[in-house]
Scaffold this motif. Sequence first.
Motif, PDB file in Angstrom:
ATOM      1  N   LEU A   6      -1.973   1.177  -5.360  1.00 19.32           N
ATOM      2  CA  LEU A   6      -2.503   0.052  -6.136  1.00 19.32           C
ATOM      3  C   LEU A   6      -2.064   0.209  -7.589  1.00 19.32           C
ATOM      4  O   LEU A   6      -2.465   1.145  -8.276  1.00 19.32           O
ATOM      5  CB  LEU A   6      -4.030   0.031  -6.031  1.00 19.32           C
ATOM      6  N   ILE A  23      -9.085   2.780  -3.564  1.00 25.63           N
ATOM      7  CA  ILE A  23      -8.660   1.386  -3.737  1.00 25.63           C
ATOM      8  C   ILE A  23      -9.880   0.492  -3.920  1.00 25.63           C
ATOM      9  O   ILE A  23      -9.916  -0.374  -4.805  1.00 25.63           O
ATOM     10  CB  ILE A  23      -7.809   0.934  -2.537  1.00 25.63           C
ATOM     11  N   VAL A  28       0.823  -1.208   0.000  1.00 25.64           N
ATOM     12  CA  VAL A  28       0.000   0.000   0.000  1.00 25.64           C
ATOM     13  C   VAL A  28       0.860   1.262   0.000  1.00 25.64           C
ATOM     14  O   VAL A  28       0.396   2.334  -0.409  1.00 25.64           O
ATOM     15  CB  VAL A  28      -0.966  -0.023   1.209  1.00 25.64           C
ATOM     16  N   THR A  76      -5.948  -3.978   6.363  1.00 29.18           N
ATOM     17  CA  THR A  76      -4.646  -3.312   6.410  1.00 29.18           C
ATOM     18  C   THR A  76      -3.766  -4.033   7.418  1.00 29.18           C
ATOM     19  O   THR A  76      -4.197  -4.341   8.530  1.00 29.18           O
ATOM     20  CB  THR A  76      -4.807  -1.841   6.810  1.00 29.18           C
ATOM     21  N   LEU A 134      -3.604  -5.170   2.473  1.00 31.35           N
ATOM     22  CA  LEU A 134      -2.789  -3.994   2.155  1.00 31.35           C
ATOM     23  C   LEU A 134      -1.628  -3.949   3.143  1.00 31.35           C
ATOM     24  O   LEU A 134      -1.780  -3.535   4.293  1.00 31.35           O
ATOM     25  CB  LEU A 134      -3.637  -2.728   2.245  1.00 31.35           C
ATOM     26  N   TRP A 167       1.325  -0.989   5.880  1.00 37.05           N
ATOM     27  CA  TRP A 167       0.452   0.090   6.320  1.00 37.05           C
ATOM     28  C   TRP A 167       1.202   1.066   7.229  1.00 37.05           C
ATOM     29  O   TRP A 167       0.914   2.264   7.247  1.00 37.05           O
ATOM     30  CB  TRP A 167      -0.744  -0.510   7.032  1.00 37.05           C
TER      31      TRP A 167
END
Length: 479
Positions: free
Chosen positions: A275, A317, A271, A331, A297, A300
């Motif tokens: 993306l 996203i 992330v 996340t 993701l 983070w």
Amino acid sequence: MPAPIVALVGLPNVGKSTLFNRLVRKSMATVRDTPGVTRDRRIAAAQWDERRFLVADTGGLTFASKDDLARQVQAQAEMAISEADVIVLVVDAVAGLTPFDREIALRLRQTEKPVLVAANKIDGPTMENAAAEFHALALGVPLPLSARNGYGFDQFLETLLAAVPEPAGPAGETTPIEVPRVSVVGRPNVGKSTLLNTLLGRDRFVTSPLPGTTRDAVSEEAVLDGRAFVFVDTAGVRRRGRIERGIEKFSIIQTMRAIEESDVVLLLVDVSEGLTEQDLNLAGAVAEAGRGVIVLLNKWDLLPRENREDPRFLDPIRHRLRFLSYAPIRTISAAERRGLRPIPAEILKVMESYSRRVSTPKLNRVIEQAVARHPPPRSARGAVKVKYAVQTRVRPPSFVLFTNRPGEVPVSYRRFLEHALREAFGFEGTPLRLAFRASDKERRGGGSSSRGRRARPAPGEKAAKSAPAGRAGGKGKRR
């Protein structure tokens, strides 16, 4: 009792992966003439003469190199040696005996386990004398063979089976417990191996800051929160234009195969880089394969605090991944061990949705209510009527809806019915397959719809799966 384990060890490029593929009767391990192709420890089942055992392929041992990657490869080989019931030292008979072969043999003698010496690359009887010098390893009679063309393999296998212990415990059939197969996929260097090592609580997979560290799709069984899983670490997939021929191309093929063989896919995204188009390509491959999916993701913790605390940060996203709208998005930080605890429960939840079967009465009740609330749009040739529905399979859940005009149900209405099914039954993390076919009356030619027309497949479903209207359904009239 677990199946006995046979570990293949030796220097780089002596033919361990070729012998591994021959023992398990599959082209599972990447094989190239370049030294150092294998890095992770790969384990697969083999069965010969009704004897079942596991075979562990290991990376080549390199005593001269002291870099971190080489140390991790050697640690994986040491793990394989410690877990093995039988060890096969694979040597290159053409290159001859080396001081490093002697060093490995010294280490293996200290294990006090059965050790066989496979003198590889002997392609025929005229080359067998090359195996004689490996008597100096003091590990028994060297077994000449060619893992590539099979020469000497029968004799090697007979000796190996004699050394493999019989499984202890009562004989008889056991009922296998269903274990979810979970593949972790993503671009190179997004943290796939780090995630799995953290989940497993041990350094099972080789990690490195360098992209392309993982080359094979390597599986590992684990028990998390009291439930068994099979996790598969895969090679990172770059954009098609950047993929190099040879090792990388074969690794990508293995990754795609791992997706196809999975129940649930953990799609890992860096992330901190956003993306990318390649992330979307991989997400599309997972959707096309029809597998359960969770989007993770990763990294983070590398985002600025204002982004992490912004409740709308993930909206773009989610929008770009709208074709995976059913997939949970979480996340995490694999390196910092944050956000990982719920993952096993999430996998089981998606697995349950992926395997869910709905009774026909409940299914038709939901469809009838949805149709009553919002009837299908009228086609140019008349009203479209949805008569009834049945679930035809699971993994993923697939439904056939019988109608008088199967080729005239618009995509928007298919999505409406899918949404109604998700509202009623959940199905989080799994795709749904909806196909429309002619009802009994139309199949017999009594309806106003076109006769013999093929039903148009649902989005994401291959046209080959749509049966001709003249063959669909049962013989009797459904009411």
